[in-house]
Structure formats: C-alpha cells, structure tokens
Design an enzyme around this catalytic site. Sequence first.
Site, PDB file in Angstrom:
ATOM      1  N   LYS A   1       7.503  16.771 -11.443  1.00 34.72           N
ATOM      2  CA  LYS A   1       6.678  15.570 -11.632  1.00 34.72           C
ATOM      3  C   LYS A   1       5.625  15.446 -10.536  1.00 34.72           C
ATOM      4  CE  LYS A   1       8.881  11.445 -11.702  1.00 34.72           C
ATOM      5  NZ  LYS A   1       8.460  10.313 -10.882  1.00 34.72           N
TER       6      LYS A   1
ATOM      7  N   ARG B   1      -0.039  15.642  -9.202  1.00 29.24           N
ATOM      8  CA  ARG B   1      -1.041  16.127  -8.233  1.00 29.24           C
ATOM      9  C   ARG B   1      -2.040  17.071  -8.897  1.00 29.24           C
ATOM     10  NH1 ARG B   1       3.041  14.488  -5.341  1.00 29.24           N
ATOM     11  NH2 ARG B   1       2.932  14.024  -3.116  1.00 29.24           N
TER      12      ARG B   1
ATOM     13  N   ARG C   1       7.191  -3.248  -6.184  1.00 33.19           N
ATOM     14  CA  ARG C   1       7.213  -2.306  -5.057  1.00 33.19           C
ATOM     15  C   ARG C   1       6.065  -2.550  -4.076  1.00 33.19           C
ATOM     16  NH1 ARG C   1       8.343   3.488  -7.623  1.00 33.19           N
ATOM     17  NH2 ARG C   1       8.586   4.010  -5.410  1.00 33.19           N
TER      18      ARG C   1
ATOM     19  N   GLN D   1       3.657   9.947  -0.579  1.00 30.86           N
ATOM     20  CA  GLN D   1       2.649   9.223  -1.368  1.00 30.86           C
ATOM     21  C   GLN D   1       1.565   8.682  -0.442  1.00 30.86           C
ATOM     22  OE1 GLN D   1       4.899   6.319  -3.591  1.00 30.86           O
ATOM     23  NE2 GLN D   1       5.757   7.856  -4.974  1.00 30.86           N
TER      24      GLN D   1
ATOM     25  N   ASP E   1      14.889  11.482  -3.329  1.00 30.37           N
ATOM     26  CA  ASP E   1      15.162  11.121  -4.730  1.00 30.37           C
ATOM     27  C   ASP E   1      16.543  11.585  -5.202  1.00 30.37           C
ATOM     28  OD1 ASP E   1      12.721   9.872  -4.949  1.00 30.37           O
ATOM     29  OD2 ASP E   1      11.696  11.615  -5.791  1.00 30.37           O
TER      30      ASP E   1
ATOM     31  N   LYS F   1      12.610   2.097  -4.129  1.00 30.35           N
ATOM     32  CA  LYS F   1      12.233   3.002  -5.229  1.00 30.35           C
ATOM     33  C   LYS F   1      12.168   2.233  -6.553  1.00 30.35           C
ATOM     34  CE  LYS F   1      11.866   6.498  -2.580  1.00 30.35           C
ATOM     35  NZ  LYS F   1      10.538   7.026  -2.314  1.00 30.35           N
TER      36      LYS F   1
HETATM   37  C1  S3P Z   1       6.770  11.384  -4.302  1.00 32.68           C
HETATM   38  C2  S3P Z   1       7.158  10.957  -3.066  1.00 32.68           C
HETATM   39  C3  S3P Z   1       8.380  10.156  -2.827  1.00 32.68           C
HETATM   40  C4  S3P Z   1       9.333  10.213  -4.007  1.00 32.68           C
HETATM   41  C5  S3P Z   1       8.629  10.046  -5.311  1.00 32.68           C
HETATM   42  C6  S3P Z   1       7.588  11.131  -5.509  1.00 32.68           C
HETATM   43  C7  S3P Z   1       5.527  12.167  -4.422  1.00 32.68           C
HETATM   44  O1  S3P Z   1       8.006   8.819  -2.600  1.00 32.68           O
HETATM   45  O2  S3P Z   1      10.343   9.240  -3.883  1.00 32.68           O
HETATM   46  O3  S3P Z   1       9.562  10.092  -6.381  1.00 32.68           O
HETATM   47  O4  S3P Z   1       5.312  12.839  -5.453  1.00 32.68           O
HETATM   48  O5  S3P Z   1       4.725  12.134  -3.475  1.00 32.68           O
HETATM   49  P1  S3P Z   1       7.580   8.308  -1.128  1.00 32.68           P
HETATM   50  O6  S3P Z   1       6.406   9.082  -0.721  1.00 32.68           O
HETATM   51  O7  S3P Z   1       7.270   6.857  -1.267  1.00 32.68           O
HETATM   52  O8  S3P Z   1       8.791   8.546  -0.276  1.00 32.68           O
END
Ligand code: S3P
Length: 444
Positions: A24, A29, A127, A174, A324, A351
């Site tokens: 995912k 990305r 969130r 993120q 995750d 989350k």
């Molecule tokens: C993700 C980063 C994680 C993860 C999310 C996907 C990503 O979140 O929990 O499911 O693709 O960058 P955080 O960056 O908030 O930890």
Amino acid sequence: MTNSILINKKIKDYNKKINVSSDKSISIRWALIASQAIGKSKASNLLISEDVLSTLNCLKKLGIKVNLNKKKKICEIFGNGINGFNYKKNIILNANNSGTLARLICGLLVKSKNNIKIIGDKSLSRRDFSRVIDPLNKFGVNFYPKFKKKLPLIIKGTEFLRPIEFVEKIGSAQVKSLLIFAGMNAPGTTIIHAKKSRDHTEKFLKHLKIPIKITKKNSYDIIKISETKKIDPIDYKIPGDISSAAFFIVLTILSKNSKLLIKNVLTNPTRSGILTILKKMGAKIILKNKRLYKGEEISDIFIKSCNSLKSINCSEKYNANAIDEFLIIFLVAAKAKGCSYFKNLSELNKKESPRLDMATKILKMMGVKLYRNKDSIKIYGNPNLTLDKTYEVKNFHNDHRVFMMSVIAGLCYGGKWKVHNKNSIKTSFPEFINLTKKLGAIYN
Ligand code: S3P
C-alpha cells in the site's frame, strides 16, 4: 450481503505457496510521484484497494490523466511535471480512510493557488493533522479554519515558499514524506532531521536521481532535499505488502504442523521489524531469493509453525519498523512462554482506530492476562492457550487491521467468533478472506 464473518473452526494444517496483496505504501507513493513526473508512468500489480483508488481519484480531480485497468492491476499516470496540477476552484479531495494519502498529498499542494478542501471518513477525521499543519505553516502554507487540527481542512499554498530546517520527532514516514515533497517545491535546500521510519520515499527519489542527500545517524537521518526541476516517469512492478503478509506469517506460526511460502514481499529493513521481533521470540522464518528492485529489498518469506515461543522485552527501536504489525504480534505474545513487554507505543492509538486500546479489549476478551498503562502493554503468554467460548468483535472504527487480527485469533485459537465490518479489509487487503480460504479456513 452480511458484513460480518463467523468462525467456529480452527484452521487445519497446510503446506502452501501464496502471494499477498501489493504494498500500500508503495502503491500510493508511486501514484503521487508519477503525478509529478513529465510523461507516462506505468505500474503493474498495483494494489487495487480503497486507499489506492482514493489516491487516483484525488489525482484525477487535480487534473491528472489516469488510466486504470482494475482487473489487470495495471495503471498509467500522465504527469504534467512538478506542481503541474490543473484543477477547478473549490475542489474537494476525499482521502476516505487513508492517512497516508491525506498527509502526503499536502506536500504536493504547497503551491496551490486556490483553496483545496481535504476531507476524510469518520476514522480519518478523528486523526491528528497538526503534524502536517505545523511544519507546512513554516514553509508558508496556510490551513483553514485556523487552529483546527483535524479534517476537514482547507489548504492554501503560496508562491513564496521558503525552505525549512525541521526536526521530525515522531518517527512518522508520512510526515517525513510530505516534508520531502514540500522540499522538492521550495527554492534552495530543505533539511529534515527525521527519527527513523520507513524510507520508501527516499528510495523512490534516489532511484529517480532527484537531488536528495541522506546522512544516516544512529536514530535520526539527516535528509537534504533541493528544489527539483524535473522528474522522469517511473514504471514500477509493485511487490507484496509485508503488513498484509504479517497476518499469514502469524497464522502459520500459531497453527500446528503448517508451512507457508509467501512470494515477492517487500522486506525493506525499515518495514520488516515484525520479522526481527518474531525471530527473537523463536519463530522459524527464512527469507529466500532476496533481491534488490529499484533500491527496495524483495524476498520470498518461508514460515513454519512453532510450538515453543519465547516472550520478548521489545526494544522501542523496532516500534517504527513494525508500527502496523503490533496487533498481530500481540497474538503471538499471548502464546509465548513468559511476559512480553511492548513500550512507548503512543503512536498506536493514533491509527485508523486506537489500536492499543482495541488490542487490550480483544486480548482481555480472550482471557489473556495483561497489564496496560497509557503507552505500553505487558502480555503474560500461555503456551497452552486455546479458546472455547463465544467472542464478538464490533465497534472498532472499521479498522481493517483489527478485523484481520480478530479473524486470525479465531482461526488459531478456536472458539466461536463473530467479527463485524468485513468490508474494512477493502482499504488494504481485499483478498484477505479468500486467501485464508485457500489455506483451508472454513467460515459459516
Ligand atoms: C505509512 C506510515 C505509517 C503507517 C501507515 C503507512 C506510510 O504511518 O502506520 O500505515 O506509508 O508512510 P506514520 O507515518 O504516521 O507512522
């Protein structure tokens, strides 16, 4: 059609080979970066899930041409270059359930001339968005209403973007990624001191020869990203998602006399904390056929059942790399000999659902002895754990990973389970239930 699933049989032993749904993080990305390239990028084996479809829909609203063949999992994106979006006034971008989309896309909208409203579903609207607003304010980007910290929000970019130096303390990929995207748009060089987290964005941009420099320190990386003039199109064959594979890894570890080979999984070390943790707990996991693809590590994962699991005092250095996967790791801790300790997991409650709270509730319902405080949990495992009561899992904010954890618990430990909100798997792993059936799971 009912949206719940009933389990009243443990899964029998199996010896199989499977593929899990595509990654995912990489799928989202790829789409976002392809939208900034000049020309046609093509992805094969793209994850066809709600989070990715939301991403493609947002890009279409921003004037990007997208050709998607859902059946073949092939997608073409025709980018118009950096900040080459072309959209109507007052558009609304709906990220639905996807935090990654909602946050990362803001990094690409830092020069937007018009207001763009970003909305999400109920779970996403709970969130935190201050982690996006605060650093982007420093670049000169505005969010409205002022002082609001959750979606829905309006973003308004600026022509007078300034590069910034920022310390990212959460360990959020993120946040790091959206800052890198913003930095590509800003004049000069943006410097990010980022607590370690998954590094797919950096790997993508390095592969594309974009001016990004990374200096690795013990727990931080220093990332320097300079204004980017041009991005070449990128074709990508998306590998399997370790966060989806995780459920089948644990299913196999906790089942009797079973073996499983999961083909083509992205095993980037910044994502595969679960493998390190489970191996430390005594699990038999072997990575086979390791190779590099566009800077990313891909492997086949071989797993065997294990009936002598040890507890773990889990170092927090693994937290970001397994963020995750903790729900499913807790199910292993429930069967390990001794007390497992997981700490400083405040991010887990931020989350799609408050996952530390959800896990506590489910484990308690299963009769697992545990001790919980705000950000940590001690799980007292029982190597003879089997369940024979009735269990119902509902009101979990539609969180796909809570659903899948509960199904795996029922298939491994027994008892009669009713797990609600089956549709939640559509965000990340639509093939989940069918794959469990392929391994022999029978549902009523
Ligand atoms: C993700 C980063 C994680 C993860 C999310 C996907 C990503 O979140 O929990 O499911 O693709 O960058 P955080 O960056 O908030 O930890």
